[in-house]
Design a protein around this motif. Structure first.
Motif, short mmCIF file in Angstrom:
data_model
loop_
_atom_site.label_atom_id
_atom_site.label_comp_id
_atom_site.label_asym_id
_atom_site.label_seq_id
_atom_site.Cartn_x
_atom_site.Cartn_y
_atom_site.Cartn_z
N ARG A 1 0.81 -1.19 -0.28
CA ARG A 1 0.11 0.08 0.05
C ARG A 1 0.80 1.35 -0.01
NH1 ARG A 1 -4.76 1.49 4.14
NH2 ARG A 1 -6.04 0.39 2.71
N ARG A 2 2.18 1.29 0.68
CA ARG A 2 2.63 2.39 0.77
C ARG A 2 3.47 2.71 -0.45
NH1 ARG A 2 5.05 4.11 5.74
NH2 ARG A 2 7.21 4.11 4.76
N GLU B 1 0.76 4.23 -2.88
CA GLU B 1 0.81 5.47 -2.48
C GLU B 1 1.92 6.59 -2.83
OE1 GLU B 1 -1.83 4.84 1.96
OE2 GLU B 1 0.49 5.22 1.93
N GLU C 1 1.38 7.09 -6.52
CA GLU C 1 0.27 8.12 -6.80
C GLU C 1 0.28 9.44 -6.28
OE1 GLU C 1 -4.71 8.54 -6.20
OE2 GLU C 1 -3.56 6.64 -5.46
N HIS C 2 1.05 9.68 -5.09
CA HIS C 2 1.07 10.96 -4.47
C HIS C 2 2.53 11.51 -4.02
CE1 HIS C 2 -3.08 10.54 -3.37
NE2 HIS C 2 -2.89 9.28 -2.75
N ARG D 1 1.48 7.22 2.80
CA ARG D 1 0.99 8.11 3.84
C ARG D 1 0.39 6.98 4.90
NH1 ARG D 1 -3.70 11.30 -0.08
NH2 ARG D 1 -2.15 12.66 -0.96
N THR D 2 0.51 5.76 4.72
CA THR D 2 0.17 4.87 5.62
C THR D 2 1.40 4.34 6.40
OG1 THR D 2 -1.51 4.00 4.25
CG2 THR D 2 -0.70 2.53 6.05
#
Length: 330
Positions: free
Chosen positions: A281-282, A285, A288-289, A293-294
């Protein structure tokens, strides 16, 4: 048939047969004192254990007791071998990208495995005890199989006959320790603390149509602090199924009964399915960003890993763990 190992005064626990709905169990010391003993003598023990399982389903066991996952050790509290693969190459690609490492093209046709620590395998409710949050504590939701004796040189098309049981795994990883260890060129060690396993292990036929002989065709749910992290489909994007992983592991050696072979973190290209670990997930993120964020897991965080059948019933029971500081368990 569903089998569990109950915690006892011995390191290897006590074998029990568990009802299909995970509500009742019967200890079976007269058949085999431990799961390893049953695997060592599977030809004799399996039909006897199946008789007990059938009697449990008929409510014909007067000595049956309530089944409580909190009383379970890992199905194999210590195993002769724990081989974890990375069968979902999409996941490998993402986590390598996260640490700036290119992925060799060979990973798409030559399975990647490592030999994990098998002397201390955790029960489904055991805490994850880590010396520092700075290590980057992560869960990895996986499926694993337990084999019988596998001859050296077994081919993938033959390997399915040696799969005795299927179970779930949380292969805990300390992500911030991984790059330094792999840079040494000798594999994981400190970055891979004890893994945890589901309350029960099941025979492949227990999965019905959700078992195709080499993989499980169901989603695997992973939650952190009650929020869904992901539910990727285990039968999708699995580059190497369990028959291929077993054949790879047995290419130059025999595998003893009780060998555990893991799938690696379940991962799908369909990002709507979410992730089965935080590192993935990181990385998504970051792509994408521009930044993750996690956070990784912190002391007090709780996680849950579980799989349900088509009717919404839990198959293996849940792995439910809390992350703790060593000072909290002394």
């Amino acid at each position: 048939m569903k089998l569990a190992t109950l915690e006892s005064s011995t390191r290897d626990g006590m074998l029990a047969v568990v009802s299909r709905d995970l509500t009742r169990m019967l200890r079976v010391p007269a058949i085999a004192p431990t799961l390893q003993a049953a695997l060592d003598d599977w030809a004799r023990c399996e039909p006897l254990l199946r008789q007990v399982a059938a009697a449990l389903e008929r409510n014909a066991c007067d000595d049956a007791r309530i089944f409580e996952p909190v009383s379970c050790a890992a199905p194999l509290p210590r195993a002769y071998q724990w081989v974890d693969g990375s069968a979902y190459v999409n996941h490998v690609e993402l986590v390598r990208k996260a640490r700036g490492a290119e992925m060799p093209a060979s990973f798409w046709h030559d399975p990647l495995v490592y030999q994990g620590g098998s002397d201390d395998l955790l029960g489904p409710c055991a805490p994850i005890v880590v010396a520092s949050e700075e290590f980057g504590i992560d869960l990895e939701a996986e499926v694993a199989v337990v084999t019988g004796d596998v001859p050296m040189g077994t081919r993938a098309e033959e390997a399915g006959r040696y799969i005795r049981l299927v179970m779930l795994v949380n292969d805990v990883s300390l992500r911030n320790l991984v790059p330094g260890e792999l840079a040494k060129g000798f594999g994981f060690y400190q970055s891979k603390p004890a893994s945890a396993f589901s309350p029960v292990a099941v025979t492949p036929d227990e999965l019905g149509d959700a078992w195709d002989g080499g993989k499980v065709l169901l989603p695997l749910r992973a939650e952190v602090n009650g929020e869904l992290l992901g539910a990727p489909e285990c039968g999708v994007d699995m580059t190497f199924d369990f028959t291929q992983l077993i054949a790879h592991a047995a290419r130059t050696r025999r595998l003893g009964a009780g060998t555990i072979v893991g799938s690696g973190t379940v991962s799908n290209y369909d990002r709507s399915r979410g992730s089965a670990c935080l590192a993935e997930r990181r990385m998504l993120e970051t792509l994408e960003h521009g930044a993750a964020r996690t956070p990784f897991l912190r002391y007090g965080d709780r996680l849950k890993i579980e799989m349900y059948d088509a009717a919404g019933r839990s198959i293996f029971g849940a792995i439910e763990q809390m992350v703790l500081n060593p000072d909290d368990v002394r």
